[in-house]
Design an enzyme around this catalytic site. Sequence first.
Site, PDB file in Angstrom:
ATOM      1  N   TYR A  36     -26.696   7.553 -36.891  1.00 19.50           N
ATOM      2  CA  TYR A  36     -25.943   6.731 -36.691  1.00 19.50           C
ATOM      3  C   TYR A  36     -26.589   6.175 -35.444  1.00 19.50           C
ATOM      4  O   TYR A  36     -27.481   6.436 -34.180  1.00 19.50           O
ATOM      5  CB  TYR A  36     -24.588   7.877 -36.137  1.00 19.50           C
TER       6      TYR A  36
ATOM      7  N   SER B 288     -29.811  10.623 -33.549  1.00 21.06           N
ATOM      8  CA  SER B 288     -29.261   9.655 -32.870  1.00 21.06           C
ATOM      9  C   SER B 288     -29.890   7.851 -34.294  1.00 21.06           C
ATOM     10  O   SER B 288     -31.439   8.929 -33.690  1.00 21.06           O
ATOM     11  CB  SER B 288     -28.646   8.932 -32.466  1.00 21.06           C
TER      12      SER B 288
ATOM     13  N   LYS C 137     -28.866  -6.431 -41.130  1.00 21.96           N
ATOM     14  CA  LYS C 137     -29.781  -5.555 -40.984  1.00 21.96           C
ATOM     15  C   LYS C 137     -30.690  -6.570 -39.968  1.00 21.96           C
ATOM     16  O   LYS C 137     -30.777  -7.022 -39.762  1.00 21.96           O
ATOM     17  CB  LYS C 137     -31.345  -6.057 -42.382  1.00 21.96           C
TER      18      LYS C 137
END
Length: 114
Positions: free
Chosen positions: A58, A25, A9
């Site tokens: 992504y 992305s 994270k």
Amino acid sequence: MLIQVLKSKLHCVTVTEANLHYMGSITIDEDLMDAANMIAGEKVQIVDNNNGERFETYIIKGERGSGCICLNGAAARRVQVGDECIIISYALMDFEEAKHFQPTVVFPREGNRL
């Protein structure tokens, strides 16, 4: 049994760019990626603390040391430059392994600096 658990994270990074005219992305400073144990192509969940949006995309590598957090393509419509976001990745693990796994959590400073 496999379960999905928090792997990495980046907590409270600031969006530096939103580029609508890109194939999609999130571009992340490579230093931040390394610190959070994230890699290019990895699926991530983005949580925008300013507007409550949650979505997946992504990672692509951004310039090392730049502090770049850029949402590309359609995701650019879900954030504003200056928004505070959390970038989360998950991993599938065996239930017993997951009990002892320690995720990598990074708290960048102002300017998305380590």
